[in-house]
Scaffold this active site. Structure first.
Site, PDB file in Angstrom:
ATOM      1  N   SER A   1       0.886  -1.254  -0.042  1.00  0.00           N
ATOM      2  CA  SER A   1       0.177  -0.039  -0.038  1.00  0.00           C
ATOM      3  C   SER A   1       0.864   1.414   0.006  1.00  0.00           C
ATOM      4  CB  SER A   1      -0.822   0.055   1.132  1.00  0.00           C
ATOM      5  OG  SER A   1      -0.331  -0.069   2.449  1.00  0.00           O
TER       6      SER A   1
ATOM      7  N   SER B   1      15.156  -7.268   0.581  1.00  0.00           N
ATOM      8  CA  SER B   1      16.299  -7.349   1.662  1.00  0.00           C
ATOM      9  C   SER B   1      16.703  -5.794   1.745  1.00  0.00           C
ATOM     10  CB  SER B   1      17.351  -8.143   1.271  1.00  0.00           C
ATOM     11  OG  SER B   1      18.294  -8.194   2.385  1.00  0.00           O
TER      12      SER B   1
ATOM     13  N   TYR C   1      17.160  -3.876  12.864  1.00  0.00           N
ATOM     14  CA  TYR C   1      16.899  -3.891  11.332  1.00  0.00           C
ATOM     15  C   TYR C   1      18.020  -4.731  10.728  1.00  0.00           C
ATOM     16  CZ  TYR C   1      15.862  -2.431   6.834  1.00  0.00           C
ATOM     17  OH  TYR C   1      15.440  -2.332   5.304  1.00  0.00           O
TER      18      TYR C   1
ATOM     19  N   LYS D   1      17.478  -8.474   8.343  1.00  0.00           N
ATOM     20  CA  LYS D   1      17.829  -8.415   7.160  1.00  0.00           C
ATOM     21  C   LYS D   1      19.106  -9.556   6.683  1.00  0.00           C
ATOM     22  CE  LYS D   1      14.700  -5.342   5.385  1.00  0.00           C
ATOM     23  NZ  LYS D   1      13.666  -5.953   4.780  1.00  0.00           N
TER      24      LYS D   1
HETATM   25  N1  LIG Z   1      13.184   2.848   1.680  1.00  0.00           N
HETATM   26  C1  LIG Z   1      14.385   2.508   1.895  1.00  0.00           C
HETATM   27  O1  LIG Z   1      15.279   3.230   1.870  1.00  0.00           O
HETATM   28  C2  LIG Z   1      14.612   0.841   1.785  1.00  0.00           C
HETATM   29  C3  LIG Z   1      15.855   0.678   1.661  1.00  0.00           C
HETATM   30  C4  LIG Z   1      16.190  -0.861   1.636  1.00  0.00           C
HETATM   31  C5  LIG Z   1      15.306  -1.604   2.050  1.00  0.00           C
HETATM   32  N2  LIG Z   1      14.059  -1.215   2.140  1.00  0.00           N
HETATM   33  C6  LIG Z   1      13.097  -2.479   2.341  1.00  0.00           C
HETATM   34  O2  LIG Z   1      12.028  -2.247   1.271  1.00  0.00           O
HETATM   35  C7  LIG Z   1      10.779  -2.628   1.901  1.00  0.00           C
HETATM   36  C8  LIG Z   1       9.605  -1.611   1.709  1.00  0.00           C
HETATM   37  O3  LIG Z   1       9.844  -0.506   2.295  1.00  0.00           O
HETATM   38  P1  LIG Z   1       9.587   1.005   1.829  1.00  0.00           P
HETATM   39  O4  LIG Z   1      10.879   1.762   1.886  1.00  0.00           O
HETATM   40  O5  LIG Z   1       8.817   0.830   0.646  1.00  0.00           O
HETATM   41  O6  LIG Z   1       8.949   1.261   3.228  1.00  0.00           O
HETATM   42  P2  LIG Z   1       7.210   1.826   3.637  1.00  0.00           P
HETATM   43  O7  LIG Z   1       7.044   2.999   2.514  1.00  0.00           O
HETATM   44  O8  LIG Z   1       7.329   1.952   4.872  1.00  0.00           O
HETATM   45  O9  LIG Z   1       6.605   0.186   3.307  1.00  0.00           O
HETATM   46  C9  LIG Z   1       6.417  -0.821   4.214  1.00  0.00           C
HETATM   47  C10 LIG Z   1       5.278  -1.423   3.882  1.00  0.00           C
HETATM   48  O10 LIG Z   1       5.297  -2.495   4.642  1.00  0.00           O
HETATM   49  C11 LIG Z   1       3.883  -2.505   5.377  1.00  0.00           C
HETATM   50  N3  LIG Z   1       3.946  -3.278   6.506  1.00  0.00           N
HETATM   51  C12 LIG Z   1       4.725  -2.893   7.646  1.00  0.00           C
HETATM   52  N4  LIG Z   1       4.153  -3.761   8.751  1.00  0.00           N
HETATM   53  C13 LIG Z   1       3.241  -4.676   8.043  1.00  0.00           C
HETATM   54  C14 LIG Z   1       2.674  -6.016   8.550  1.00  0.00           C
HETATM   55  N5  LIG Z   1       2.756  -6.414   9.839  1.00  0.00           N
HETATM   56  N6  LIG Z   1       1.964  -6.721   7.393  1.00  0.00           N
HETATM   57  C15 LIG Z   1       1.819  -6.358   6.539  1.00  0.00           C
HETATM   58  N7  LIG Z   1       2.422  -5.034   5.857  1.00  0.00           N
HETATM   59  C16 LIG Z   1       3.211  -4.263   6.808  1.00  0.00           C
HETATM   60  C17 LIG Z   1       3.413  -1.142   5.584  1.00  0.00           C
HETATM   61  O11 LIG Z   1       2.253  -1.076   5.549  1.00  0.00           O
HETATM   62  P3  LIG Z   1       1.506   0.032   6.548  1.00  0.00           P
HETATM   63  O12 LIG Z   1       1.675   1.422   5.784  1.00  0.00           O
HETATM   64  O13 LIG Z   1       0.083  -0.611   6.852  1.00  0.00           O
HETATM   65  O14 LIG Z   1       2.283   0.250   7.822  1.00  0.00           O
HETATM   66  C18 LIG Z   1       4.188  -0.522   3.988  1.00  0.00           C
HETATM   67  O15 LIG Z   1       3.024  -0.820   3.017  1.00  0.00           O
HETATM   68  C19 LIG Z   1      10.894  -2.940   3.280  1.00  0.00           C
HETATM   69  O16 LIG Z   1      11.037  -4.309   3.552  1.00  0.00           O
HETATM   70  C20 LIG Z   1      12.213  -2.378   3.728  1.00  0.00           C
HETATM   71  O17 LIG Z   1      13.009  -2.930   4.706  1.00  0.00           O
HETATM   72  C21 LIG Z   1      13.567   0.080   1.969  1.00  0.00           C
END
Ligand SMILES: NC(=O)c1ccc[n+]([C@@H]2O[C@H](COP(=O)([O-])OP(=O)(O)OC[C@H]3O[C@@H](n4cnc5c(N)ncnc54)[C@H](OP(=O)(O)O)[C@@H]3O)[C@@H](O)[C@H]2O)c1
Length: 307
Positions: A13, A138, A152, A156
């Protein structure tokens, strides 16, 4: 290849999940977009709606009954999941000393235990078909650890280890396993970072021993995210390319910094690598003891609270 295949994505989402969801909806895949019940309205707000090929379902990845329900429906109506994208994730900011057992478990539940359960549930169907793709998001945090991000990174690193084992295990059935590793991404993910009770207090109180760790690391990470040229859309593109590759590698760095860190980690002696990263940390020499020195200063004239 795309038509007739079913892709399920978690945490779709916002951020990378939403960008991947939007990219998937324009393909021939049957797509199951999942998010926590409270976040489902965000799909409509971004013009992502159900169709004959797109289903939107509630899934809190930590809830057993929701995991089972969504996968049972996929099995019943669409013959199971062909591509599982484990994207949902949360991130705690806290030094090791500030993470209580229940906070550590909360981090591990979302980022490690739940994706592994999703994988366990889809594998029998994939083995039966002798095909399938497991793609888990990851992070650079899964190849290097930064101060204040221990929980965190641990989650990972755990994913990285488990997927490496899985890669060997399911090869005989033609199931491909990939870890997509984004580095810093220009997104609002930073605002969603979670603090523990103790890390929150320490960031705000000057006299706390770890105060300088937080006040230096938080803006440093925010700046790296803002400066990054990677976006949720660019990471989504890498996810889609990974699905489409005939032989996707186990590890897929998804941003430029991820490729640089992977290269440094591979080529530099470990001690040089850690020294280099240490030197990159902002004002690292002022951390810790200097805060303690500040708190040990005699009280200002007229303050008798320490007598
Ligand atoms: N952004 C970065 O810089 C970055 C870098 C490296 C890796 N990542 C990884 O990329 C992935 C996506 O991250 P993002 O950056 O897009 O962050 P984000 O915008 O915070 O998205 C995280 C998503 O996970 C969902 N989520 C959290 N807890 C959950 C649960 N218990 N059940 C189902 N959904 C849940 C959130 O839903 P809600 O909105 O309902 O909380 C949100 O949709 C993650 O695994 C993150 O560790 C991100």
């Amino acid at each position: 290849m795309e038509s007739g295949k079913t892709v399920l994505i978690t945490g779709a989402s916002t951020g990378i999940g939403l960008a991947t969801a939007r990219a998937l909806c324009g393909t021939g895949y049957r797509v199951i977009l999942t998010a926590r019940e409270s976040s489902l309205p965000r799909f409509a707000a971004h013009a992502v709606v159900e169709s004959s090929n797109v289903r939107i379902r509630p899934l809190d990845v930590t809830k057993v009954e929701e995991r089972e329900a969504v996968l049972a429906e996929a099995e019943r109506d669409w013959g199971g999941v062909d591509v599982l994208i484990n994207n949902a994730g949360v991130s705690y900011r806290a030094v090791v000393e500030h993470v209580l057992e229940e906070e550590r478990l909360a981090q591990m539940n979302v980022n490690f235990r739940s994706p592994m359960e999703m994988i366990r549930l889809v594998l029998p169907g994939m083995r039966k078909k002798r095909a399938g793709r497991i793609i888990t998001i990851s992070s650079v945090g899964g190849m290097m650890a930064m101060p204040t991000m221990a929980a965190y990174s641990a989650s990972k690193f755990a994913l990285e280890g488990a997927h490496e084992a899985l890669w060997y295990e399911v090869r005989p059935w033609g199931i491909r396993v990939s870890l997509v590793q984004p580095g810093f991404v220009d997104s609002d993910g930073f605002q969603k970072v979670r603090y523990t009770a103790q890390s929150d207090r320490s960031e705000h109180e000057l006299a706390e021993p770890y105060h300088e760790h937080y006040v230096n690391m938080s803006p440093f990470i925010a700046k790296l995210m803002r400066m990054s040229r990677a976006t949720p859309d660019s990471v989504a593109k890498v996810v889609l390319e990974t699905i489409r590759r005939r032989r996707p590698p186990l590890r897929v760095p998804a941003t430029l910094d991820a490729r640089v860190f992977a290269f440094l980690r591979r080529t530099l002696p470990r001690s040089t690598y850690h020294w280099l990263l240490y030197r990159m940390l902002p004002n690292v020499r002022t951390w810790g003891p200097s805060t303690e020195r500040k708190s040990a200063l005699p009280p200002p004239m007229g303050d008798d609270s320490h007598q």
